[in-house]
Design an enzyme around this catalytic site. Structure first.
Site, PDB file in Angstrom:
ATOM      1  N   HIS A 154       0.816  -1.221   0.000  1.00 49.00           N
ATOM      2  CA  HIS A 154       0.000   0.000   0.000  1.00 49.00           C
ATOM      3  C   HIS A 154       0.849   1.270   0.000  1.00 49.00           C
ATOM      4  O   HIS A 154       0.342   2.349  -0.279  1.00 49.00           O
ATOM      5  CB  HIS A 154      -0.930  -0.001   1.216  1.00 49.00           C
ATOM      6  CG  HIS A 154      -2.015  -1.032   1.101  1.00 49.00           C
ATOM      7  ND1 HIS A 154      -3.286  -0.738   0.696  1.00 49.00           N
ATOM      8  CD2 HIS A 154      -1.992  -2.376   1.299  1.00 49.00           C
ATOM      9  CE1 HIS A 154      -4.016  -1.841   0.657  1.00 49.00           C
ATOM     10  NE2 HIS A 154      -3.245  -2.854   1.032  1.00 49.00           N
ATOM     11  N   ASP A 358       3.682   9.164  -0.693  1.00 45.60           N
ATOM     12  CA  ASP A 358       2.417   8.499  -0.339  1.00 45.60           C
ATOM     13  C   ASP A 358       2.134   7.414  -1.370  1.00 45.60           C
ATOM     14  O   ASP A 358       2.268   7.662  -2.579  1.00 45.60           O
ATOM     15  CB  ASP A 358       1.273   9.532  -0.376  1.00 45.60           C
ATOM     16  CG  ASP A 358       0.209   9.263   0.679  1.00 45.60           C
ATOM     17  OD1 ASP A 358       0.078   8.098   1.100  1.00 45.60           O
ATOM     18  OD2 ASP A 358      -0.491  10.225   1.064  1.00 45.60           O
TER      19      ASP A 358
HETATM   20  P1  ADQ Z   1      -3.082   6.108   4.804  1.00 47.06           P
HETATM   21  O1  ADQ Z   1      -1.660   6.545   4.983  1.00 47.06           O
HETATM   22  O2  ADQ Z   1      -3.857   5.948   6.048  1.00 47.06           O
HETATM   23  O3  ADQ Z   1      -3.199   4.765   3.933  1.00 47.06           O
HETATM   24  P2  ADQ Z   1      -4.964   7.494   2.882  1.00 47.06           P
HETATM   25  O4  ADQ Z   1      -4.862   6.763   1.598  1.00 47.06           O
HETATM   26  O5  ADQ Z   1      -5.106   8.966   2.681  1.00 47.06           O
HETATM   27  O6  ADQ Z   1      -3.730   7.286   3.856  1.00 47.06           O
HETATM   28  O7  ADQ Z   1      -6.248   6.935   3.653  1.00 47.06           O
HETATM   29  C1  ADQ Z   1      -6.668   7.514   4.832  1.00 47.06           C
HETATM   30  C2  ADQ Z   1      -8.133   7.143   5.098  1.00 47.06           C
HETATM   31  O8  ADQ Z   1      -8.441   7.555   6.427  1.00 47.06           O
HETATM   32  C3  ADQ Z   1      -9.093   7.872   4.168  1.00 47.06           C
HETATM   33  O9  ADQ Z   1     -10.164   7.028   3.866  1.00 47.06           O
HETATM   34  C4  ADQ Z   1      -9.547   9.078   5.002  1.00 47.06           C
HETATM   35  O10 ADQ Z   1     -10.872   9.493   4.750  1.00 47.06           O
HETATM   36  C5  ADQ Z   1      -9.446   8.541   6.413  1.00 47.06           C
HETATM   37  N1  ADQ Z   1      -9.037   9.665   7.293  1.00 47.06           N
HETATM   38  C6  ADQ Z   1      -7.900  10.363   7.245  1.00 47.06           C
HETATM   39  N2  ADQ Z   1      -7.901  11.335   8.187  1.00 47.06           N
HETATM   40  C7  ADQ Z   1      -9.071  11.239   8.816  1.00 47.06           C
HETATM   41  C8  ADQ Z   1      -9.699  11.978   9.875  1.00 47.06           C
HETATM   42  N3  ADQ Z   1      -9.109  13.001  10.458  1.00 47.06           N
HETATM   43  N4  ADQ Z   1     -10.901  11.579  10.300  1.00 47.06           N
HETATM   44  C9  ADQ Z   1     -11.526  10.542   9.696  1.00 47.06           C
HETATM   45  N5  ADQ Z   1     -10.997   9.822   8.692  1.00 47.06           N
HETATM   46  C10 ADQ Z   1      -9.794  10.170   8.257  1.00 47.06           C
HETATM   47  C11 ADQ Z   1      -2.261   3.833   3.344  1.00 47.06           C
HETATM   48  C12 ADQ Z   1      -1.195   4.449   2.431  1.00 47.06           C
HETATM   49  C13 ADQ Z   1      -1.872   5.271   1.346  1.00 47.06           C
HETATM   50  C14 ADQ Z   1      -2.858   4.398   0.567  1.00 47.06           C
HETATM   51  C15 ADQ Z   1      -3.808   3.663   1.520  1.00 47.06           C
HETATM   52  C16 ADQ Z   1      -4.663   2.624   0.794  1.00 47.06           C
HETATM   53  O11 ADQ Z   1      -0.285   5.251   3.168  1.00 47.06           O
HETATM   54  O12 ADQ Z   1      -0.915   5.827   0.455  1.00 47.06           O
HETATM   55  O13 ADQ Z   1      -3.630   5.225  -0.303  1.00 47.06           O
HETATM   56  O14 ADQ Z   1      -3.076   2.964   2.525  1.00 47.06           O
HETATM   57  O15 ADQ Z   1      -3.886   1.774   0.008  1.00 47.06           O
END
Ligand code: ADQ
Length: 451
Positions: A154, A358
């Protein structure tokens, strides 16, 4: 007879209706396909038994295994989050090497491999997720497991120069090569995996320099993860009216939503927003940056440091720019309910998604899905988010260049509606087409060997 789908990830959902991007995706996939989801139990126990424990059964079965407190420190906080995470996010300077971290990581993976070797049959499909379990296929093959085994990373795959900071750099080659399908998020990641295998006997390259095979498996492939865009769009529409932001008339909303993690570039983002404030022309609307960033992994020093630095930066910028009726940066340090989040996305005029590294970044896709196509907001996106390969109609920025980020905020706030609509239509088309079910089906057909 066809076998079961067995998914392995460090965390598994504990409640019946899970929330969060990846967890929802795998939940939907297993609900349709049936199968088993295996992960850690979440509460360390002194003497973990080498046994998988069933905790729920329904459309699919959930099973957990225990780890000890010292494994929690060495495997999870240590090797996974203080070695692999920073290294794979181009922060070799934050890597904390300790022999017991690697020992614990390998011990947890070996114990899980023992349990899976007993559990998986030759017709099952094993789908392993993320950097916590890189060695699993190699360990399973050593134990005679013959079923097809796939992996999905991921987070970004690192550049060769950074991998050299890993004492297990050579082992990493064996770990990756043991999978039938090694899936990554982007074409850039595929290139970096290939670079890792130049001159390596595991890999076969064609005359054009493309890798055609890795060990006995296929060459690495990219499967950009998506979201349930339809569902998110309707959630946003339903909850837009519930949001009360207390902005004054004419004030614009710029939004950031991230886990509090140094890879997300939050300090640079605040400085980029300050550059917009410094250079703001009199006719550019006043904007407030609402940053939602709940803390994560607070037991790791680097995460405590980033929190302190971010709070100081916000304080300094607000001290310099606040007015009686306007605070330029509002910073919320907690998770926000998913329904509310969808509504806030829709109300935002601009989203700043500016990570320094990311894997994909689902927030960028959620923001696009949540917009009103008639009057959409503008996405500012870092070149270093995996999503940048697909979302090319966003305003692209180099997150290190704070002047460029500031200028992008100004451009986003003053962009004519027709340009916003055109850019959004192209982004929305991609987010809807390459959604989460497209991702799961693409991956599973590769794992079944049918594509
Ligand atoms: P993350 O590093 O956690 O995931 P991201 O892909 O942005 O990053 O996903 C975060 C999730 O958490 C999103 O669904 C978002 O809505 C939710 N979220 C974030 N902040 C929040 C908040 N303050 N309150 C509620 N919800 C919140 C890892 C990798 C990424 C990759 C994903 C999936 O680091 O690059 O995209 O896995 O593969």
């Amino acid at each position: 007879m066809s076998g079961r789908l067995i998914v392995v990830s460090n965390r598994i959902p504990t409640e019946a209706q899970p929330s969060g991007g990846l967890v929802v995706a795998l939940h939907d996939c297993l609900t349709t396909e049936g199968g088993v989801w295996i992960g850690t139990s979440g509460t360390p126990v002194e003497k973990p038994e080498p046994k998988l424990r069933e905790i729920a059964r329904g459309d699919y079965t959930r099973m957990v295994f225990d780890i000890s407190p010292s494994e929690q420190e060495g495997y999870y906080l240590g090797y996974a989050n203080s070695v692999l995470w920073p290294l794979f996010h181009r922060r070799a300077d934050l890597v904390h090497l300790r022999p017991d971290y690697a020992d614990n990581y390998l011990a947890v993976n070996a114990r899980l491999a023992d349990m899976l070797a007993e559990f998986a049959g030759p017709d099952d499909l094993l789908w392993i997720h993320d950097y916590h379990f890189l060695p699993l296929a190699k360990l399973l093959r050593d134990r005679g497991v013959s079923c097809r085994i796939g992996f999905f990373l991921h987070i970004p795959f690192p550049v060769v120069a950074d991998i050299l900071a890993l004492p297990q750099a050579n082992d990493l080659k064996d770990w990756v090569a043991a999978y039938d399908v090694f899936g990554v998020q982007t074409k850039g990641d595929v290139g970096r995996v290939m670079a890792h295998y130049r001159d390596d006997p595991h890999a076969i390259f064609d005359t054009q320099g493309h890798m055609v095979a890795l060990n006995n498996g296929a060459a690495p492939r990219h499967f950009p993860i998506g979201i349930d865009a339809r569902e998110f769009a309707s959630l946003a529409q339903t909850h837009e009216a519930d949001i009360s932001l207390a902005l004054t008339l004419g004030q614009k909303l710029v939004l950031g939503v991230d886990r509090l993690d140094y890879s997300k570039g939050l300090v640079h983002r605040f400085e980029g927003f300050a550059a917009y404030l410094d250079a703001r022309k009199p006719d550019t609307p006043k904007a407030t940056l609402l940053q939602i960033a709940p803390p994560s992994r607070e037991d790791v020093d680097a995460y405590r440091d980033i929190r302190t630095e971010l709070e100081q930066t916000a304080g300094t910028i607000n001290g310099a720019h606040s007015e009686l009726d306007w605070t330029p940066i509002r910073y919320i340090r907690r998770a926000v309910d998913r329904d509310m989040l969808a509504g806030v996305y829709r109300r935002a005029d601009v989203a700043m998604v500016t990570p320094l590294a990311d894997g994909m970044n689902l927030v960028a896709k959620e923001f696009v899905a949540a917009q009103n196509p008639e009057n959409p907001g503008v996405l500012i996106l870092s070149h270093f988010a995996g999503a940048a390969e697909q979302l090319t109609d966003a305003l692209m920025v180099n997150p290190y260049d704070t002047a460029e980020v500031g200028a992008a905020v100004e451009q986003a706030l003053t962009m004519p509606r027709s340009e916003r609509q055109d850019r959004h239509a192209a982004l929305f088309d991609n987010v809807m087409r390459e959604d989460i079910s497209w991702w799961t089906q693409s991956y599973l057909s590769a794992l079944r060997g049918t594509s």
